[in-house]
Design a protein around this motif. Structure first.
Motif, short mmCIF file in Angstrom:
data_model
loop_
_atom_site.label_atom_id
_atom_site.label_comp_id
_atom_site.label_asym_id
_atom_site.label_seq_id
_atom_site.Cartn_x
_atom_site.Cartn_y
_atom_site.Cartn_z
N UNK A 1 4.15 7.26 -9.57
CA UNK A 1 5.43 7.93 -9.31
C UNK A 1 6.55 7.19 -10.04
N UNK A 2 6.83 7.62 -11.26
CA UNK A 2 7.84 6.93 -12.06
C UNK A 2 9.26 7.27 -11.62
N UNK A 3 9.41 8.21 -10.71
CA UNK A 3 10.74 8.50 -10.18
C UNK A 3 11.10 7.54 -9.04
N UNK A 4 10.08 7.06 -8.33
CA UNK A 4 10.29 6.15 -7.21
C UNK A 4 10.12 4.69 -7.60
N UNK A 5 9.16 4.43 -8.46
CA UNK A 5 8.79 3.06 -8.82
C UNK A 5 9.97 2.20 -9.29
N UNK A 6 10.87 2.72 -10.14
CA UNK A 6 11.97 1.88 -10.61
C UNK A 6 12.90 1.36 -9.52
N UNK A 7 12.85 1.97 -8.33
CA UNK A 7 13.74 1.53 -7.25
C UNK A 7 13.43 0.12 -6.79
N UNK A 8 12.20 -0.34 -6.97
CA UNK A 8 11.85 -1.69 -6.50
C UNK A 8 12.12 -2.73 -7.59
N UNK A 9 12.64 -2.28 -8.75
CA UNK A 9 12.93 -3.21 -9.83
C UNK A 9 14.37 -3.71 -9.75
N UNK A 10 14.58 -4.93 -10.17
CA UNK A 10 15.93 -5.45 -10.30
C UNK A 10 16.60 -4.81 -11.52
N UNK A 11 17.91 -4.89 -11.58
CA UNK A 11 18.62 -4.41 -12.77
C UNK A 11 18.20 -5.27 -13.96
N UNK A 12 17.75 -4.60 -15.01
CA UNK A 12 17.22 -5.33 -16.16
C UNK A 12 15.73 -5.59 -16.06
N UNK A 13 15.14 -5.15 -14.95
CA UNK A 13 13.70 -5.32 -14.77
C UNK A 13 12.91 -4.47 -15.74
N UNK A 14 11.66 -4.86 -15.96
CA UNK A 14 10.83 -4.16 -16.93
C UNK A 14 9.53 -3.67 -16.28
N UNK A 15 9.23 -2.41 -16.53
CA UNK A 15 7.96 -1.82 -16.12
C UNK A 15 7.13 -1.65 -17.38
N UNK A 16 5.99 -2.33 -17.44
CA UNK A 16 5.15 -2.28 -18.64
C UNK A 16 3.77 -1.75 -18.26
N UNK A 17 3.36 -0.70 -18.92
CA UNK A 17 2.04 -0.12 -18.69
C UNK A 17 1.07 -0.60 -19.76
N UNK A 18 -0.16 -0.88 -19.35
CA UNK A 18 -1.21 -1.20 -20.31
C UNK A 18 -2.24 -0.07 -20.33
N UNK A 19 -1.97 1.02 -19.63
CA UNK A 19 -2.91 2.13 -19.50
C UNK A 19 -2.91 2.99 -20.76
N UNK A 20 -4.12 3.32 -21.23
CA UNK A 20 -4.28 4.35 -22.25
C UNK A 20 -5.27 5.36 -21.67
N UNK B 1 8.03 3.98 3.44
CA UNK B 1 9.33 3.43 3.06
C UNK B 1 9.20 2.22 2.13
N UNK B 2 8.06 2.11 1.41
CA UNK B 2 7.82 0.92 0.58
C UNK B 2 8.91 0.72 -0.47
N UNK B 3 9.43 1.81 -1.00
CA UNK B 3 10.45 1.69 -2.05
C UNK B 3 11.79 1.23 -1.47
N UNK B 4 11.98 1.45 -0.16
CA UNK B 4 13.20 0.95 0.48
C UNK B 4 13.02 -0.50 0.92
N UNK C 1 0.87 -1.18 0.00
CA UNK C 1 0.00 0.00 0.00
C UNK C 1 0.90 1.23 0.00
N UNK C 2 1.09 1.86 -1.15
CA UNK C 2 2.12 2.89 -1.29
C UNK C 2 1.83 4.15 -0.48
#
Length: 358
Positions: A258-277, A235-238, A229-230
């Motif tokens: 929050x695309x500035x914080x969200x990538x922090x929970x990804x591994x290196x090489x991880x992918x964030x894919x949006x299906x939103x239009x 401290x969810x991103x930590x 629950x963000x």
């Protein structure tokens, strides 16, 4: 079997008054050699229906019959049909009714990305006819874009898979969702709840992500392994730093992501894919440093090959998406639109009882 030369549909006639729909007759598109006609049994209510009906995606020629999560019975096949579909087959149609089928994208199972793609409704064919959807007694589409529905999947549960289910399944499948992978689903709504069910069935460790914990109990019932629950965990991103291999964004809007914080929970090489239009006015903003080591992409619908794989997965694992049925008709569509706008749905609507309305 005989049926009228004109189809009957529940149509939007004014974007400004989009929830007050009207039943009317209209002419179908020209019947081409590879077309099939389908008598509609059920149709899911997709968020795209709301965007198009309300004019959120711009002005669309009217009257407009929406609906692209269609389940029905084949009643006619064109003289050159060779897909194997036959009269009396129960089939499904999603958000695409045509593509060129000849370009490199089409021949490599990327039909949604064909530059000549025609949506099931609200898009023009070459002759200028504007496609009409499944809030109607019949639909006419190219045979390639209809798929046989397994007997074990009821029509009201199969319908939302045609667009919503496929839209989240495609990025899961294309980005390695499976055993040993940690996969996040952001936005536990109509599509997101299917994402949790499907990612779990594919063997991944699933992280459901929402702004608050209001949907935590539902997410647990759906099978999620973790819930974030963000807005309630500063401290969810930590806490989840360097955790996810894949994150699929299923939120209807990207404004609050929050695309500035969200990538922090990804591994290196991880992918964030949006299906939103989202609505036309939305603009995606993010700082380049947030992308270090992470890829961000957008996914559109899914291929017919992927749709068949999705149906096999659902049938094999007896997956039950959460669906409420509403009788088709002016009153029923008004109710669905009104409740969808309020977010009063857990988690999909399917319009049924077509035999009583038309």
């Amino acid at each position: 079997m005989t049926y009228p030369d004109t189809f009957k549909g529940i149509a939007v006639t004014d974007h400004a008054n989009w929830k007050n729909v009207s039943q009317l007759d209209y002419l179908p598109k020209h019947f081409d050699d590879h077309d099939i006609d389908i008598r509609v049994l059920a149709c899911g209510v997709c968020g795209s229906d709301i965007h198009c009906a309300s004019g959120h995606w711009g002005e669309i020629p009217k009257p407009l019959v929406v609906g692209h999560e269609i389940i029905g019975i084949v009643v006619k096949t064109g003289p050159r049909c060779d897909s194997g579909l036959k009269v009396e087959d129960r089939v499904g149609v999603g958000a695409q009714a045509l593509s060129c089928l000849d370009c490199d994208r089409c021949t490599h199972d990327n039909e949604p990305y064909c530059p000549n793609r025609v949506s099931t409704y609200a898009k023009s064919y070459r002759d200028g006819y504007v496609s009409q959807g499944g809030y109607a007694d019949y639909v006419r589409v190219h045979e390639h874009f209809a798929v046989l529905i397994p007997e074990s999947i009821p029509s009201h549960l199969a319908a939302p898979l045609m667009c919503g289910g496929l839209t989240v399944f495609s990025p899961l499948l294309r980005n390695g969702c499976g055993p040993g992978k940690k996969v996040g689903i952001l936005g536990i709504g109509g599509i997101g709840h299917m994402g949790v069910l499907l990612a779990k069935a594919m063997g991944a460790e699933v992280y459901a992500i929402s702004r608050t914990s209001s949907k935590k109990a539902d997410a647990v019932k759906l099978g999620t392994d973790h819930f974030i629950a963000t807005k309630e965990e500063p401290d969810w991103h930590e806490k989840y730093f360097d955790t996810l291999d894949l994150l699929v964004i299923c939120a209807g809007s990207l404004t609050d992501v929050d695309f500035d914080t969200l990538p922090k929970i990804m591994t290196v090489g991880g992918r964030v894919v949006s299906i939103a239009i989202p609505e036309q006015h939305e603009i995606l903003k993010l700082k380049p440093f947030g992308l270090v080591g992470v890829s961000i992409a957008n996914s559109l619908l899914g291929s017919m090959k992927e749709l068949k794989e999705l149906l096999e997965l659902v049938a094999k694992n007896n997956i039950k998406i959460w669906v409420e049925t509403i009788p088709i008709g002016e009153k029923g569509v008004n109710e669905a639109f009104t409740r969808m706008e309020k977010g009063d749905v857990r988690y999909r609507f399917t319009l049924v009882d077509y035999d009583k309305a038309f």
